[in-house]
Design a protein around this motif. Structure first.
Motif, PDB file in Angstrom:
ATOM      1  N   VAL A 129       0.833  -1.206   0.000  1.00  0.00           N
ATOM      2  CA  VAL A 129       0.000   0.000   0.000  1.00  0.00           C
ATOM      3  C   VAL A 129       0.867   1.256   0.000  1.00  0.00           C
ATOM      4  O   VAL A 129       0.582   2.233  -0.714  1.00  0.00           O
ATOM      5  CB  VAL A 129      -0.958  -0.010   1.214  1.00  0.00           C
ATOM      6  N   ALA A 130       1.944   1.235   0.787  1.00  0.00           N
ATOM      7  CA  ALA A 130       2.811   2.417   0.863  1.00  0.00           C
ATOM      8  C   ALA A 130       3.462   2.723  -0.481  1.00  0.00           C
ATOM      9  O   ALA A 130       3.514   3.881  -0.913  1.00  0.00           O
ATOM     10  CB  ALA A 130       3.870   2.211   1.938  1.00  0.00           C
ATOM     11  N   VAL A 131       3.966   1.697  -1.164  1.00  0.00           N
ATOM     12  CA  VAL A 131       4.627   1.909  -2.452  1.00  0.00           C
ATOM     13  C   VAL A 131       3.625   2.381  -3.505  1.00  0.00           C
ATOM     14  O   VAL A 131       3.908   3.313  -4.277  1.00  0.00           O
ATOM     15  CB  VAL A 131       5.331   0.617  -2.906  1.00  0.00           C
ATOM     16  N   LEU A 132       2.452   1.756  -3.543  1.00  0.00           N
ATOM     17  CA  LEU A 132       1.443   2.164  -4.525  1.00  0.00           C
ATOM     18  C   LEU A 132       0.977   3.601  -4.275  1.00  0.00           C
ATOM     19  O   LEU A 132       0.825   4.394  -5.216  1.00  0.00           O
ATOM     20  CB  LEU A 132       0.259   1.207  -4.482  1.00  0.00           C
ATOM     21  N   ALA A 133       0.747   3.938  -3.014  1.00  0.00           N
ATOM     22  CA  ALA A 133       0.309   5.296  -2.694  1.00  0.00           C
ATOM     23  C   ALA A 133       1.397   6.314  -3.014  1.00  0.00           C
ATOM     24  O   ALA A 133       1.109   7.413  -3.508  1.00  0.00           O
ATOM     25  CB  ALA A 133      -0.076   5.384  -1.213  1.00  0.00           C
ATOM     26  N   GLY A 174      -0.423   2.539   9.195  1.00  0.00           N
ATOM     27  CA  GLY A 174       0.637   3.484   8.880  1.00  0.00           C
ATOM     28  C   GLY A 174       0.482   4.195   7.546  1.00  0.00           C
ATOM     29  O   GLY A 174       0.373   5.445   7.504  1.00  0.00           O
ATOM     30  N   PRO A 175       0.461   3.468   6.417  1.00  0.00           N
ATOM     31  CA  PRO A 175       0.318   4.152   5.122  1.00  0.00           C
ATOM     32  C   PRO A 175      -0.979   4.947   5.011  1.00  0.00           C
ATOM     33  O   PRO A 175      -1.000   6.046   4.454  1.00  0.00           O
ATOM     34  CB  PRO A 175       0.347   2.996   4.113  1.00  0.00           C
ATOM     35  N   ALA A 176      -2.067   4.394   5.552  1.00  0.00           N
ATOM     36  CA  ALA A 176      -3.349   5.101   5.497  1.00  0.00           C
ATOM     37  C   ALA A 176      -3.292   6.391   6.301  1.00  0.00           C
ATOM     38  O   ALA A 176      -3.828   7.422   5.879  1.00  0.00           O
ATOM     39  CB  ALA A 176      -4.464   4.202   6.014  1.00  0.00           C
ATOM     40  N   VAL A 189      -0.633   8.274   6.934  1.00  0.00           N
ATOM     41  CA  VAL A 189       0.160   9.267   6.202  1.00  0.00           C
ATOM     42  C   VAL A 189      -0.665   9.872   5.063  1.00  0.00           C
ATOM     43  O   VAL A 189      -0.672  11.093   4.848  1.00  0.00           O
ATOM     44  CB  VAL A 189       1.443   8.624   5.650  1.00  0.00           C
ATOM     45  N   THR A 190      -1.381   9.025   4.347  1.00  0.00           N
ATOM     46  CA  THR A 190      -2.195   9.496   3.220  1.00  0.00           C
ATOM     47  C   THR A 190      -3.306  10.421   3.681  1.00  0.00           C
ATOM     48  O   THR A 190      -3.523  11.500   3.116  1.00  0.00           O
ATOM     49  CB  THR A 190      -2.792   8.292   2.469  1.00  0.00           C
ATOM     50  N   VAL A 191      -4.033  10.006   4.706  1.00  0.00           N
ATOM     51  CA  VAL A 191      -5.143  10.809   5.201  1.00  0.00           C
ATOM     52  C   VAL A 191      -4.641  12.136   5.768  1.00  0.00           C
ATOM     53  O   VAL A 191      -5.240  13.193   5.532  1.00  0.00           O
ATOM     54  CB  VAL A 191      -5.937  10.027   6.262  1.00  0.00           C
ATOM     55  N   ALA A 192      -3.531  12.087   6.502  1.00  0.00           N
ATOM     56  CA  ALA A 192      -2.993  13.322   7.075  1.00  0.00           C
ATOM     57  C   ALA A 192      -2.564  14.295   5.981  1.00  0.00           C
ATOM     58  O   ALA A 192      -2.849  15.502   6.059  1.00  0.00           O
ATOM     59  CB  ALA A 192      -1.815  12.996   7.984  1.00  0.00           C
ATOM     60  N   SER A 193      -1.897  13.788   4.953  1.00  0.00           N
ATOM     61  CA  SER A 193      -1.465  14.665   3.851  1.00  0.00           C
ATOM     62  C   SER A 193      -2.651  15.252   3.114  1.00  0.00           C
ATOM     63  O   SER A 193      -2.675  16.447   2.787  1.00  0.00           O
ATOM     64  CB  SER A 193      -0.579  13.877   2.883  1.00  0.00           C
TER      65      SER A 193
END
Length: 310
Positions: A46-50, A287-289, A291-295
């Motif tokens: 998920v982190a790499v794709l995002a 974790g990845p979610a 970071v994405t939501v916060a950004s």
């Protein structure tokens, strides 16, 4: 910046997981350790794709919804000649290739395993007979007991296994195989195998597949020992040697370590150990979610409520 943070997260998980999830403690928490491995694989993916998507579609574009995302992609394609445009298009293509590779790998892994099991079962049918208790007996000189997952799953027992095992050992082996079938352990193994197949150059993927194969055997051993004792399970593993077909789950796989674990069981994990493992799984998934939501939240706020506005 968001993409860099996500790539740093994926790199950290990929590098730290092999050493963190292969200690002796894993034998006392096999179920949660499997969850940690699968959580680590999903977290990296998920982190790499995002990260790839955010190169072409920055969080600020999310503030405008679908129109903003489409506009960002079109802008990247139109500006291929510029450095940022070329980088964005490259990131989109790399992300699409990774998604396709993962999907193809998962489909091929699951289909090939199912096809092999069907062919194997079809080859056994002329040589086998069904026992009243539901397992399939095959006349063969090698002592072997294994299961073939499916609908319904089959437990295969060779005629030589009857002579090699006592009644209690045989019952323990059957319990072991049925634990594999009820727990859908073949799906856990297939997920790890597909991830490794999609990313063969990633050390974490290879180690994860090996560890999950080992841990599901511990899970089945524990279930069998609850009813028939550790001594019966250990002796049955030794008597059956290591005769398990490729896409089957067998009671003799990884014999040496499993016998040691049965005869010298690890200390029972305390509640705090389980809580730490469960928390780690939640962090890997969130974790990845996060970071994405916060950004995206910061970007939306900067667009809708710019600093200095009344």
């Amino acid at each position: 910046m968001t993409s860099l943070v996500l790539l740093a997260w994926a790199t950290a998980v990929a590098l730290l997981a092999p050493s963190a999830l292969t200690g002796r403690w894993t034998t006392s928490l096999p179920r949660l350790t499997v969850g940690l491995w699968l959580g680590a694989e999903l977290s990296v993916t998920v982190a790499v794709l995002a990260a790839g998507l955010f190169v072409a579609v920055p969080p600020a574009a999310l503030a405008a919804g679908l129109d903003g995302i489409v506009t960002a992609c079109l802008r990247a394609l139109a500006g291929m000649g510029a450095l940022h445009g070329a980088l964005a298009v490259t990131a989109l293509l790399a992300t699409a290739i990774l998604v396709a590779r993962l999907l193809v790998s998962f489909v091929r892994t699951f289909l090939s395993a199912r096809r092999w099991r069907r062919r194997h079962l079809a080859a056994l049918l002329p040589l086998s007979r069904q026992d009243a208790d539901g397992w399939t007996i095959v006349d063969h000189t090698d002592a072997a007991v294994y299961c073939l997952p499916g609908r319904p799953g089959k437990v295969i027992v060779t005629s030589a296994a009857f002579d090699a095992l006592t009644a209690d050992e045989f019952a323990a082996v059957l319990r072991h195989e049925r634990a594999h079938l009820r727990g859908r352990h073949h799906l856990l193994v297939a997920l790890a195998a597909a991830f490794h197949r999609a990313l063969p150059g990633l050390p974490m993927a290879e180690i994860a597949e090996r560890e999950i194969r080992r841990l599901v055997e511990h899970l089945a051993d524990d279930r069998a020992s609850e009813h028939h004792g550790r001594q019966a399970v250990a002796t049955a593993i030794v008597r059956l040697a290591d005769r398990t077909p490729r896409h089957a789950l067998g009671a003799a796989t990884g014999a040496v370590e499993r016998v040691r674990r049965m005869l010298a069981p690890p200390a029972r994990p305390r509640i705090r150990h389980r809580l730490v493992a469960a928390t780690a799984i939640a962090l890997l998934l969130a974790g990845p979610a996060a970071v994405t939501v916060a950004s995206a939240g910061v970007a939306v706020q900067s667009v809708t409520c710019p600093i200095g506005s009344p």
